[in-house]
Motif scaffolding. Structure first.
Motif, PDB file in Angstrom:
ATOM      1  N   ARG A   1      -3.965  12.241   3.067  1.00 48.45           N
ATOM      2  CA  ARG A   1      -4.282  13.378   3.917  1.00 48.45           C
ATOM      3  C   ARG A   1      -3.959  14.677   3.174  1.00 48.45           C
ATOM      4  O   ARG A   1      -2.995  14.777   2.424  1.00 48.45           O
ATOM      5  CB  ARG A   1      -3.460  13.341   5.206  1.00 48.45           C
ATOM      6  CG  ARG A   1      -3.947  12.271   6.178  1.00 48.45           C
ATOM      7  CD  ARG A   1      -5.310  12.697   6.764  1.00 48.45           C
ATOM      8  NE  ARG A   1      -5.787  11.755   7.757  1.00 48.45           N
ATOM      9  CZ  ARG A   1      -6.614  10.760   7.523  1.00 48.45           C
ATOM     10  NH1 ARG A   1      -7.054  10.548   6.279  1.00 48.45           N
ATOM     11  NH2 ARG A   1      -7.022   9.974   8.506  1.00 48.45           N
ATOM     12  N   ARG A   2      -4.816  15.666   3.399  1.00 53.44           N
ATOM     13  CA  ARG A   2      -4.591  16.982   2.819  1.00 53.44           C
ATOM     14  C   ARG A   2      -3.894  17.869   3.835  1.00 53.44           C
ATOM     15  O   ARG A   2      -4.108  17.730   5.049  1.00 53.44           O
ATOM     16  CB  ARG A   2      -5.919  17.629   2.430  1.00 53.44           C
ATOM     17  CG  ARG A   2      -6.764  16.779   1.492  1.00 53.44           C
ATOM     18  CD  ARG A   2      -8.031  17.531   1.115  1.00 53.44           C
ATOM     19  NE  ARG A   2      -8.970  16.686   0.379  1.00 53.44           N
ATOM     20  CZ  ARG A   2     -10.102  17.121  -0.158  1.00 53.44           C
ATOM     21  NH1 ARG A   2     -10.418  18.404  -0.045  1.00 53.44           N
ATOM     22  NH2 ARG A   2     -10.897  16.296  -0.800  1.00 53.44           N
ATOM     23  N   ALA A   3      -3.093  18.788   3.305  1.00 49.24           N
ATOM     24  CA  ALA A   3      -2.419  19.727   4.185  1.00 49.24           C
ATOM     25  C   ALA A   3      -3.447  20.672   4.786  1.00 49.24           C
ATOM     26  O   ALA A   3      -4.371  21.138   4.099  1.00 49.24           O
ATOM     27  CB  ALA A   3      -1.375  20.515   3.407  1.00 49.24           C
ATOM     28  N   VAL A   4      -3.280  20.953   6.097  1.00 47.03           N
ATOM     29  CA  VAL A   4      -4.197  21.844   6.777  1.00 47.03           C
ATOM     30  C   VAL A   4      -3.680  23.268   6.636  1.00 47.03           C
ATOM     31  O   VAL A   4      -2.538  23.558   7.002  1.00 47.03           O
ATOM     32  CB  VAL A   4      -4.304  21.468   8.277  1.00 47.03           C
ATOM     33  CG1 VAL A   4      -5.229  22.445   8.989  1.00 47.03           C
ATOM     34  CG2 VAL A   4      -4.773  20.049   8.436  1.00 47.03           C
ATOM     35  N   PRO A   5      -4.505  24.175   6.065  1.00 47.77           N
ATOM     36  CA  PRO A   5      -4.042  25.567   5.918  1.00 47.77           C
ATOM     37  C   PRO A   5      -3.681  26.155   7.281  1.00 47.77           C
ATOM     38  O   PRO A   5      -4.403  25.973   8.257  1.00 47.77           O
ATOM     39  CB  PRO A   5      -5.245  26.285   5.312  1.00 47.77           C
ATOM     40  CG  PRO A   5      -6.043  25.193   4.659  1.00 47.77           C
ATOM     41  CD  PRO A   5      -5.875  23.974   5.524  1.00 47.77           C
ATOM     42  N   GLY A   6      -2.537  26.830   7.346  1.00 47.75           N
ATOM     43  CA  GLY A   6      -2.106  27.481   8.580  1.00 47.75           C
ATOM     44  C   GLY A   6      -1.631  26.514   9.623  1.00 47.75           C
ATOM     45  O   GLY A   6      -1.588  26.859  10.801  1.00 47.75           O
ATOM     46  N   GLY A   7      -1.300  25.259   9.237  1.00 44.44           N
ATOM     47  CA  GLY A   7      -0.811  24.280  10.199  1.00 44.44           C
ATOM     48  C   GLY A   7       0.510  24.702  10.786  1.00 44.44           C
ATOM     49  O   GLY A   7       1.211  25.569  10.269  1.00 44.44           O
ATOM     50  N   ALA A   8       0.850  24.079  11.888  1.00 42.40           N
ATOM     51  CA  ALA A   8       2.099  24.457  12.568  1.00 42.40           C
ATOM     52  C   ALA A   8       3.272  24.223  11.647  1.00 42.40           C
ATOM     53  O   ALA A   8       3.401  23.158  11.029  1.00 42.40           O
ATOM     54  CB  ALA A   8       2.250  23.632  13.846  1.00 42.40           C
ATOM     55  N   ALA A   9       4.120  25.204  11.519  1.00 45.84           N
ATOM     56  CA  ALA A   9       5.309  25.089  10.664  1.00 45.84           C
ATOM     57  C   ALA A   9       6.327  24.221  11.364  1.00 45.84           C
ATOM     58  O   ALA A   9       6.623  24.402  12.528  1.00 45.84           O
ATOM     59  CB  ALA A   9       5.879  26.479  10.398  1.00 45.84           C
ATOM     60  N   GLU A  10       6.849  23.254  10.683  1.00 45.66           N
ATOM     61  CA  GLU A  10       7.849  22.344  11.252  1.00 45.66           C
ATOM     62  C   GLU A  10       8.886  22.047  10.189  1.00 45.66           C
ATOM     63  O   GLU A  10       8.570  21.937   9.004  1.00 45.66           O
ATOM     64  CB  GLU A  10       7.178  21.049  11.699  1.00 45.66           C
ATOM     65  CG  GLU A  10       8.132  20.153  12.461  1.00 45.66           C
ATOM     66  CD  GLU A  10       7.399  18.918  13.017  1.00 45.66           C
ATOM     67  OE1 GLU A  10       8.028  18.112  13.675  1.00 45.66           O
ATOM     68  OE2 GLU A  10       6.195  18.801  12.742  1.00 45.66           O
ATOM     69  N   ASP A  11      10.116  21.937  10.580  1.00 47.28           N
ATOM     70  CA  ASP A  11      11.192  21.682   9.647  1.00 47.28           C
ATOM     71  C   ASP A  11      10.942  20.390   8.888  1.00 47.28           C
ATOM     72  O   ASP A  11      10.657  19.347   9.496  1.00 47.28           O
ATOM     73  CB  ASP A  11      12.521  21.608  10.396  1.00 47.28           C
ATOM     74  CG  ASP A  11      13.660  21.306   9.463  1.00 47.28           C
ATOM     75  OD1 ASP A  11      14.138  20.162   9.485  1.00 47.28           O
ATOM     76  OD2 ASP A  11      14.047  22.214   8.692  1.00 47.28           O
ATOM     77  N   ALA A  12      11.034  20.463   7.558  1.00 39.44           N
ATOM     78  CA  ALA A  12      10.728  19.284   6.740  1.00 39.44           C
ATOM     79  C   ALA A  12      11.691  18.152   7.038  1.00 39.44           C
ATOM     80  O   ALA A  12      11.296  16.980   7.098  1.00 39.44           O
ATOM     81  CB  ALA A  12      10.792  19.651   5.251  1.00 39.44           C
ATOM     82  N   GLY A  13      12.950  18.465   7.230  1.00 40.25           N
ATOM     83  CA  GLY A  13      13.921  17.414   7.536  1.00 40.25           C
ATOM     84  C   GLY A  13      13.580  16.695   8.823  1.00 40.25           C
ATOM     85  O   GLY A  13      13.685  15.474   8.909  1.00 40.25           O
TER      86      GLY A  13
ATOM     87  N   THR B   1       0.839  -1.199   0.000  1.00 47.28           N
ATOM     88  CA  THR B   1       0.000   0.000   0.000  1.00 47.28           C
ATOM     89  C   THR B   1       0.875   1.251   0.000  1.00 47.28           C
ATOM     90  O   THR B   1       2.099   1.188   0.146  1.00 47.28           O
ATOM     91  CB  THR B   1      -0.928   0.000   1.229  1.00 47.28           C
ATOM     92  OG1 THR B   1      -0.114   0.022   2.412  1.00 47.28           O
ATOM     93  CG2 THR B   1      -1.818  -1.236   1.228  1.00 47.28           C
ATOM     94  N   LEU B   2       0.182   2.374  -0.151  1.00 46.86           N
ATOM     95  CA  LEU B   2       0.923   3.642  -0.098  1.00 46.86           C
ATOM     96  C   LEU B   2       0.131   4.661   0.700  1.00 46.86           C
ATOM     97  O   LEU B   2      -1.092   4.572   0.827  1.00 46.86           O
ATOM     98  CB  LEU B   2       1.235   4.173  -1.497  1.00 46.86           C
ATOM     99  CG  LEU B   2       0.092   4.620  -2.429  1.00 46.86           C
ATOM    100  CD1 LEU B   2      -0.433   6.012  -2.089  1.00 46.86           C
ATOM    101  CD2 LEU B   2       0.573   4.621  -3.873  1.00 46.86           C
ATOM    102  N   SER B   3       0.868   5.642   1.212  1.00 45.32           N
ATOM    103  CA  SER B   3       0.279   6.786   1.895  1.00 45.32           C
ATOM    104  C   SER B   3       0.631   8.030   1.107  1.00 45.32           C
ATOM    105  O   SER B   3       1.660   8.076   0.427  1.00 45.32           O
ATOM    106  CB  SER B   3       0.813   6.894   3.328  1.00 45.32           C
ATOM    107  OG  SER B   3       0.480   5.730   4.068  1.00 45.32           O
ATOM    108  N   ALA B   4      -0.224   9.042   1.199  1.00 48.66           N
ATOM    109  CA  ALA B   4      -0.004  10.245   0.413  1.00 48.66           C
ATOM    110  C   ALA B   4      -0.380  11.484   1.197  1.00 48.66           C
ATOM    111  O   ALA B   4      -1.337  11.456   1.989  1.00 48.66           O
ATOM    112  CB  ALA B   4      -0.801  10.190  -0.890  1.00 48.66           C
ATOM    113  N   GLY B   5       0.384  12.548   0.951  1.00 46.53           N
ATOM    114  CA  GLY B   5       0.070  13.849   1.495  1.00 46.53           C
ATOM    115  C   GLY B   5      -0.120  14.829   0.358  1.00 46.53           C
ATOM    116  O   GLY B   5       0.651  14.824  -0.611  1.00 46.53           O
ATOM    117  N   VAL B   6      -1.127  15.692   0.412  1.00 47.77           N
ATOM    118  CA  VAL B   6      -1.476  16.588  -0.680  1.00 47.77           C
ATOM    119  C   VAL B   6      -1.461  18.023  -0.168  1.00 47.77           C
ATOM    120  O   VAL B   6      -2.037  18.324   0.886  1.00 47.77           O
ATOM    121  CB  VAL B   6      -2.865  16.246  -1.255  1.00 47.77           C
ATOM    122  CG1 VAL B   6      -3.176  17.162  -2.440  1.00 47.77           C
ATOM    123  CG2 VAL B   6      -2.956  14.794  -1.664  1.00 47.77           C
ATOM    124  N   ALA B   7      -0.794  18.896  -0.943  1.00 56.11           N
ATOM    125  CA  ALA B   7      -0.802  20.330  -0.683  1.00 56.11           C
ATOM    126  C   ALA B   7      -1.100  21.039  -2.002  1.00 56.11           C
ATOM    127  O   ALA B   7      -1.007  20.449  -3.079  1.00 56.11           O
ATOM    128  CB  ALA B   7       0.538  20.789  -0.114  1.00 56.11           C
TER     129      ALA B   7
END
Length: 581
Positions: free
Chosen positions: A550-562, A512-518
């Motif tokens: 999952r879709r990105a939540v507008p204004g979500g907490a900013a966190e370092d991508a790394g 299976t796969l998981s996905a994030g959408v922005a």
């Protein structure tokens, strides 16, 4: 070739001789000698590339000067013995002059003719023989006979003997040969050179007519006028040499160069007739015109002879431009021949147009080489493109790599922003891919990644950018798609992976796969913001059980991508180890 047989006995001895002052005779012949000398010097100085013509003219002038000087002495106020020796001494000049005239007529035709050693040796025989015969004439009297000839008395009293007439016959044969060659050259000369040939022909006829009249005895005791006729000839030729550049500007280029070059060269008259063609052109015309026109093409309308060339309009007028070569293809002996034809006007010395010259160049091989070069350049360009494409392709999945994604993502985002359109970013990750490698081997893992790449190519819309981000993670950028449309694409891929196993042959597993959408602009306005937002959404999908979108939540907490990725990777590893085998 000499004076009249004898003076008329009824007139009285000295009466006739006194009719013309000997000094006048002397001055006339000396003037002729001066003309000859001037012509000789000019000929040798201007010989240039036409050595045979210049040398023939120069030798003719030198011989004429010798002849005139000898005649000057023979008729001058000198002792009879001196006059007799001078009269006999004139014959070497006569013999050399007629030989040189024949060579002049032959070389002036412009064919590049140069006399061979055999020809020169043959022409030397008669002058030598006539010199010996004239010098020994008092002993044998075979050249001139009579008491005066035997005692070197008054030359007017000499009688012509057989060897004189044989010498005269030989001289006239050579003169006639020279005249025929000059006349033929005038008749066949291109228009630009006919004026020169006409002067030469006219100059050649004068001494012949004078000599014929002299042999009839019409000049009486006035002396031999033949050198004077040749002086006229030399003067006319000298005028052509100095004013018309007879030696340098002559058909030598046409007969020597154009005849021998391989490119077809044709000359057309102002009324459109073919007036000249070199052998290469005639061969080509005969091959393309067909047997219906015969072999005598010179003089025929060029539009008829060259009907298949496409250079003439319906009225037979030449349409080829001077500054733009015409390109055409002819079929010769069943083989296609590419020609480049240039047209140039022919003008005379006064700037008047007297025709057109066409020069055709066979460019078949050049075109073939050009085609091969174009093909090679296309091949090189394809190889370069392939190498450039390979540099931005993932070698395993043949999707674009991370480098290409980052190079193209910015311009795509700029285009979307400029057009006021959305742009979706989908980050996909195969669930528990480490366990696939551990349990089934890396070859199976590679087969799964290849199959996943093929599924992406089948599902992503035209204009979208799909790339392998690294490992089992993929990124899709879809211009014009908003957050919902991006989620629909991700869900389609998720369902296919859930329903259909990945791999090929015996190496097929369910994964299976998981996905994030922005999406721009709701999830971010820069490349970094969009990737970070999609990555956070992917982490949420992993965190909530995997096999989710999952879709990105507008204004979500900013966190370092790394930091998000490291934490997600750690969680995956822990989950894989805790999962039942």
């Amino acid at each position: 070739m000499r004076r009249a047989c004898a003076r008329e006995r009824s007139r009285g001895g000295e009466g006739v001789r006194a009719a013309v002052n000997p000094v006048v005779h002397l001055l006339v012949y000396l003037a002729a000698a001066v003309v000859f000398v001037v012509v000789a010097v000019g000929a040798f100085r201007r010989r240039g590339p036409r050595t045979a013509t210049a040398t023939s003219l120069g030798v003719l002038a030198v011989a004429g000067a010798w002849w005139s000087l000898a005649d000057a002495v023979s008729v001058g106020p000198f002792d009879e013995r001196v006059q007799s020796v001078a009269a006999l001494a004139s014959f070497p000049g006569v013999a050399v002059a007629v030989g040189a005239f024949a060579c002049l007529g032959r070389s002036a035709t412009g064919t590049g003719w140069i006399p061979s050693r055999a020809v020169l040796a043959g022409l030397s025989v008669e002058p030598i023989l006539v010199t010996v015969t004239a010098a020994t004439n008092p002993w044998h009297q075979l050249f001139y006979s009579g008491t005066a000839a035997a005692t070197l008395g008054d030359p007017v009293l000499w009688e012509r003997a057989p060897l004189f007439w044989l010498h005269a016959l030989y001289s006239y044969v050579l003169i006639a040969t020279g005249l025929v060659l000059v006349a033929r050259g005038w008749w066949t000369a291109p228009p630009a050179f006919r004026r020169q040939r006409w002067h030469l022909l006219l100059a050649s006829v004068v001494p012949v007519l004078v000599n014929v009249v002299n042999l009839t005895g019409a000049f009486g005791d006035l002396g031999d006028p033949t050198p004077l006729g040749f002086a006229v000839t030399a003067g006319v030729i000298g005028n052509a040499m100095f004013r018309q550049d007879f030696i340098a500007f002559a058909p030598v280029a046409r007969d020597v160069l154009i005849e021998r070059i391989s490119d077809p060269v044709l000359a057309l008259s102002p009324d459109g007739r073919l007036i000249d063609a070199n052998p290469a052109a005639l061969k080509l015309l005969l091959a393309t015109a067909g047997p219906r026109l015969g072999t005598q093409l010179i003089g025929m309308p060029a539009s008829l002879v060259m009907s298949c060339w496409g250079l003439f309009d319906a009225d037979g007028r030449l349409v080829a431009a001077e500054d733009e070569p015409a390109h055409l293809t002819l079929v010769v002996a069943g083989t296609a021949m590419d020609l480049e034809v240039r047209a140039s006007p022919l003008v005379d010395g006064r700037g008047r147009e007297i025709g057109t010259v066409l020069v055709a160049r066979d460019v078949t091989e050049v075109n073939a080489q050009r085609a091969r070069l174009v093909e090679q350049l296309a091949t090189i360009e394809r190889l370069r493109s392939d190498l450039a494409e390979q540099a931005v392709r993932d070698p395993l999945t043949d999707l674009h790599n991370r480098r290409h994604l980052m190079e193209r993502f910015g311009p795509m985002l700029g285009e979307a922003a400029g057009a006021g359109e959305p742009l979706a970013v989908v980050v996909l990750d195969l669930d528990r891919f480490k366990r696939v490698n551990d349990e089934h081997g890396h070859l199976t893992g590679d087969a799964v990644l290849i199959a996943m790449a093929q599924r992406l190519r089948e599902c992503v819309p035209t204009g979208a950018l799909a790339a392998r981000w690294g490992g089992e993670e993929f990124v899709v950028v879809v211009p014009g798609a908003d957050l919902t449309e991006g989620a629909v694409l991700a869900e389609t891929l998720r369902r296919r992976c859930e329903a259909e196993p990945l791999g090929s042959g015996e190496r097929v597993v369910r994964c299976t796969l998981s996905a994030g959408v922005a999406a721009y602009p709701v999830s971010g306005e820069t490349v970094a913001d969009l990737l970070l937002a999609a990555d956070r959404a992917l982490y949420e999908a992993k965190d909530h059980g995997r096999n989710l979108v999952r879709r990105a939540v507008p204004g979500g907490a900013a966190e370092d991508a790394g930091r998000v990725r490291r934490r997600r990777r750690h969680d995956d590893d822990v989950a894989d180890e805790a999962a039942p085998a």
